[in-house]
Design an enzyme around this catalytic site. Structure first.
Site, short mmCIF file in Angstrom:
data_model
loop_
_atom_site.label_atom_id
_atom_site.label_comp_id
_atom_site.label_asym_id
_atom_site.label_seq_id
_atom_site.Cartn_x
_atom_site.Cartn_y
_atom_site.Cartn_z
N CYS A 6 -44.25 28.17 111.85
CA CYS A 6 -43.40 28.09 113.05
C CYS A 6 -42.79 29.46 113.36
CB CYS A 6 -42.23 27.13 112.83
SG CYS A 6 -42.74 25.46 112.65
N ARG B 199 -47.94 18.39 111.88
CA ARG B 199 -47.73 19.22 110.68
C ARG B 199 -46.73 18.58 109.74
NH1 ARG B 199 -46.03 25.12 111.72
NH2 ARG B 199 -45.93 24.93 109.46
N ARG C 128 -41.18 35.69 110.62
CA ARG C 128 -40.58 35.01 109.45
C ARG C 128 -40.74 35.98 108.27
NH1 ARG C 128 -40.97 29.38 110.24
NH2 ARG C 128 -39.75 29.01 108.37
N LYS D 177 -42.33 16.67 103.11
CA LYS D 177 -43.30 17.76 103.32
C LYS D 177 -42.85 19.01 102.57
CE LYS D 177 -42.92 20.37 107.13
NZ LYS D 177 -42.82 21.82 106.94
N ASN D 178 -41.57 19.39 102.72
CA ASN D 178 -41.13 20.67 102.17
C ASN D 178 -41.02 20.66 100.65
OD1 ASN D 178 -41.22 21.58 104.73
ND2 ASN D 178 -39.00 21.65 105.05
N ASP E 240 -32.99 22.12 110.78
CA ASP E 240 -34.17 21.32 111.15
C ASP E 240 -33.82 20.05 111.91
OD1 ASP E 240 -36.14 22.05 108.15
OD2 ASP E 240 -35.65 23.20 109.95
#
Ligand code: EPZ
Length: 424
Positions: free
Chosen positions: A119, A404, A127, A23-24, A312
């Site tokens: 998040c 997500r 953030r 995903k990232n 994570d």
């Protein structure tokens, strides 16, 4: 809102897991397609909500998107109707939306981009994106903030510069690499984050003719080019999904073969799993992991920037340490708000106390099923793992957090023996 219902404890977890695309890495690479004039093909995209959000953002900016291979491959082509307005309605749901700012200014010398969402991992400090903005200014970007939008522009091309990040940041590194690609002259970025997803982004851009060289462990040199060529690039496997399934096996005396991820990229995590007693055999893009009969405790795990232990995976390892034969602790150094899931784990019977940035975890927990609520993406995965080893039926709510970042999570778990179903 959907929920998961998990009936535990899972007695036999065994079989094969195919890891989806990262995903990232995919989010940064998709933002990078804004730098192109020519079509770009991206393969191995994970079918997760954040990717849909990023594709919608690119569409709103004028890119046309064709899907192939069950939407895991996209062909992105610029149209004559390119815009530079990244709207709050899309960006508010996902922090990575801020990554279109640098490419838009690099390519079109202007952008109106919303402040990001995503998040809430830093408690009330949100953030921030100060590291992104300060560094982009050093390339010649000027901006002002009006009503939650960053009105940015540059006087012609951005200009290369030497930039040392005051703090290591994944997003700021990705942002500045992309913003430098079309700049005039040389940019040297120092104190970069070096997560594998960032290396995947630079490999993608190099495959299209970008002039990028890692000239030091955390130093990246970019020499601006006039334009990028067509390219086809396949995204790397998801590092955190891989870690999550490794924990699942270690937690439940499972026996899993995890495919489509390069184990060399998670040396730190695998060495900790071995210390906990897991039996691990590695080969190219394949991890065979057997969980121990007794999980050993670990005095302390501290989260750090890569190659350290990743923040994570802290929530998932916290569940594992609850089952260890002794006390352990996890110290979180990246985000303040990464312990939101602790209260929910306590509802399942975990005995965890928090002192500043350290969670002290008592072992030998007998998890008992309960209703719990997800607070962020990785916390929701941790609650699912706890449900797998809890006695009874655990209900995990707000699993849109899970959707997500985990593709087909319940189907992959069911395939290896977990009694899980989605309640719509
Ligand atoms: C990326 O977030 C990941 N997200 C996160 O994964 C991951 O937890 C994080 O890196 C750390 O590895 C994506 O790649 C989309 P940072 P990012 O900038 O870029 C502070 C997931 O679960 N900071 O390295 O936002 C920041 O508040 C997500 O997939 C500033 O102060 O992380 C944090 O405390 C969750 N100012 C620290 O630095 C800035 O301008 C590290 O953040 C930027 C960051």
């Amino acid at each position: 809102m959907d929920k998961f219902s998990i009936t535990g404890p899972c007695r036999v977890m065994r079989g094969e897991v195919s890891i989806s695309g990262s995903k990232n890495a995919a989010l940064a690479i998709l933002a990078g397609t804004l730098l192109f004039d020519k079509p770009v093909i991206i393969e191995n995209l994970p079918r997760v909500r954040d990717i849909d959000t990023m594709l919608n953002l690119l569409k709103s900016l004028g890119s046309s998107i064709q899907f192939f291979d069950n939407k895991k491959t996209v062909k992105i082509t610029k149209t004559k109707k390119q815009k530079q307005f990244a709207s709050y309605s899309i960006v508010k749901t996902m922090r990575a939306g801020i990554l279109v700012l640098g490419p838009l200014v690099a390519k079109y010398h202007k952008s109106i981009s919303s402040f990001p969402g995503g998040c809430v991992l830093n408690g009330n400090s949100g953030r921030p994106i100060d590291l992104h903005l300060e560094a982009l200014k050093k390339l010649g970007m000027k901006y002002e903030i009006k009503k939650g939008y960053i009105h940015a522009k540059s006087n012609g091309k951005l200009k290369g510069n030497v930039i040392k990040f005051p703090q290591i940041s994944v997003g700021a590194t990705e942002q500045l690499v992309m913003a430098s690609i079309l700049a005039k002259g040389k940019t040297i970025l120092k104190n970069c984050a070096i997560e594998p997803e960032i290396k995947d982004l630079t490999k993608f851009l190099i495959s299209a003719g970008a002039n990028i060289k890692w000239i030091g462990k955390r130093t990246c040199q970019i020499i601006g080019v006039n334009s990028l060529n067509e390219t086809k690039y396949s995204v790397m496997g998801d590092r955190i999904e891989t870690g999550t399934f490794c924990v699942a096996a270690a937690l439940s005396k499972g026996d899993l073969v995890i495919k489509n991820f390069d184990p060399k990229l998670i040396k730190t995590e695998l060495s900790i799993l071995k210390k906990l007693g897991a039996n691990i055999k590695l080969s190219k893009n394949r991890i065979k992991i057997k969980g121990p009969q007794k999980i050993k405790n670990i005095k302390n795990i501290t989260t750090k920037e890569y190659e350290g232990f990743p923040t994570d995976l802290a929530p998932q390892f916290m569940v594992l340490l609850c089952k260890a034969n002794g006390n352990s602790s996890i110290t979180e150094n990246i985000f303040q708000g990464r312990f939101l899931h602790v209260m929910e784990l306590q509802r399942l019977g975990a005995r965890i106390s928090i002192e500043n940035r350290t969670a002290k975890i008592e072992g030998n927990t007998n998890f008992m099923a309960a209703e719990v609520m997800s607070s962020d993406l990785r916390a929701s995965a941790a609650l699912v793992l706890a449900g797998i080893v809890s006695k009874g039926k655990t209900i995990v709510s707000r699993i849109y957090h899970c959707d997500r970042g985990y593709e087909n999570f319940e189907n992959k778990l069911r395939k290896i023996g977990v009694k899980i179903k989605r309640l719509r």
